[in-house]
Design an enzyme around this catalytic site. Structure first.
Site, mmCIF file in Angstrom:
data_model
loop_
_atom_site.group_PDB
_atom_site.id
_atom_site.type_symbol
_atom_site.label_atom_id
_atom_site.label_comp_id
_atom_site.label_asym_id
_atom_site.label_seq_id
_atom_site.Cartn_x
_atom_site.Cartn_y
_atom_site.Cartn_z
ATOM 1 N N LYS A 179 40.915 42.696 37.957
ATOM 2 C CA LYS A 179 40.611 44.118 38.052
ATOM 3 C C LYS A 179 40.472 44.431 39.544
ATOM 4 O O LYS A 179 39.518 44.007 40.185
ATOM 5 C CB LYS A 179 39.342 44.496 37.310
ATOM 6 C CG LYS A 179 39.064 46.002 37.421
ATOM 7 C CD LYS A 179 37.712 46.419 36.901
ATOM 8 C CE LYS A 179 37.528 47.919 37.173
ATOM 9 N NZ LYS A 179 36.154 48.384 36.861
ATOM 10 N N TYR B 260 36.816 40.575 39.034
ATOM 11 C CA TYR B 260 36.619 41.987 39.338
ATOM 12 C C TYR B 260 36.464 42.121 40.850
ATOM 13 O O TYR B 260 35.415 41.819 41.410
ATOM 14 C CB TYR B 260 35.388 42.474 38.576
ATOM 15 C CG TYR B 260 35.028 43.929 38.747
ATOM 16 C CD1 TYR B 260 35.841 44.829 39.424
ATOM 17 C CD2 TYR B 260 33.847 44.424 38.189
ATOM 18 C CE1 TYR B 260 35.489 46.157 39.566
ATOM 19 C CE2 TYR B 260 33.484 45.746 38.316
ATOM 20 C CZ TYR B 260 34.298 46.615 39.003
ATOM 21 O OH TYR B 260 33.940 47.928 39.142
#
Length: 231
Positions: free
Chosen positions: A173, A143
């Site tokens: 992400k 992330y």
């Protein structure tokens, strides 16, 4: 290598954590939340305990209980439930990863630690590797959100050879406005078939042009689901 039932792509809802007026988690809402996403929005993938869900503002026990409730309520309704397990403490992050595996989550995601920050790619990958190893059967996602972590290591640099260090790595992400970095992530890793999930709603259309395979967002754009429905 961990292999998801199906590649994580398309719309992924970044879920909020419902609270009562007294600051307690309102678990009773989560079942209706699942039904709303599936029946009203056509969204069947979720990202739990991330930034939108204020995961890092919750205690470890609260994060575990929230994850359990989403997995329980989403069973046979949702396709993939990815749990964010990032924490400042490596041991806590590993504990959350193990818990996600135990309850039947479909993947885990981790942000960079942001108090004592990793100062280069190798240090960051070593941290991520230790967390991923705690749940070796689950797909692992990084992330990338430098505006909040303050960790400025470019995602393109991090992805170079990452599966050699983290065999369960499945994708990224990307929650940053640096579209050059995002484009290079896509262009230089096409053979790996990574999931490139874009996380800045306002730039999503630009990211789609550049090769994003999905979007993790706080806003749900129902009409966009057709972009990936036949993939």
């Amino acid at each position: 290598m961990a292999s998801p039932k199906k590649k994580l792509q398309g719309l992924v809802a970044a879920t909020i954590t419902p609270m009562t007026e007294h600051g307690e988690i309102n678990f009773s809402v989560i079942g209706r939340y699942v039904d709303y996403l599936v029946e009203e929005q056509g969204v069947k993938n979720i990202f739990v305990n991330g930034t939108t869900g204020e995961g890092l503002s919750l205690s470890i026990s609260e994060r575990c209980r929230v994850a359990e409730e989403w997995v329980t309520e989403g069973r046979n309704k949702l396709d993939q439930i990815v749990i964010h397990v990032g924490a400042l403490s490596l041991k806590e992050s590993q504990e959350l990863a193990q818990h996600a595996a135990k309850i039947g989550a479909d993947g885990i995601a981790v942000i960079a630690p942001f108090f004592l920050k990793p100062w280069n790619k190798d240090v960051l990958i070593n941290f991520l590797k230790e967390v991923a190893a705690a749940a070796p059967a689950l797909p692992f996602y990084y992330y990338h959100i430098p505006a909040l972590t303050g960790v400025k290591i470019r995602a393109e640099e991090l992805l170079d050879g990452i599966q050699d260090k983290i065999p369960t790595f499945q994708g990224l992400k990307f929650s940053d406005t640096d579209l050059l970095d995002f484009g290079q992530c896509v262009d230089q890793n096409r053979q790996q078939q990574f999931a490139f999930l874009f996380g800045v709603d306002e730039q999503l259309l630009s990211a789609l042009v550049m090769g994003a395979t999905g979007a993790v967002g706080s806003f749900v754009f129902r009409d966009l689901s057709t972009l990936w429905s036949n993939s």
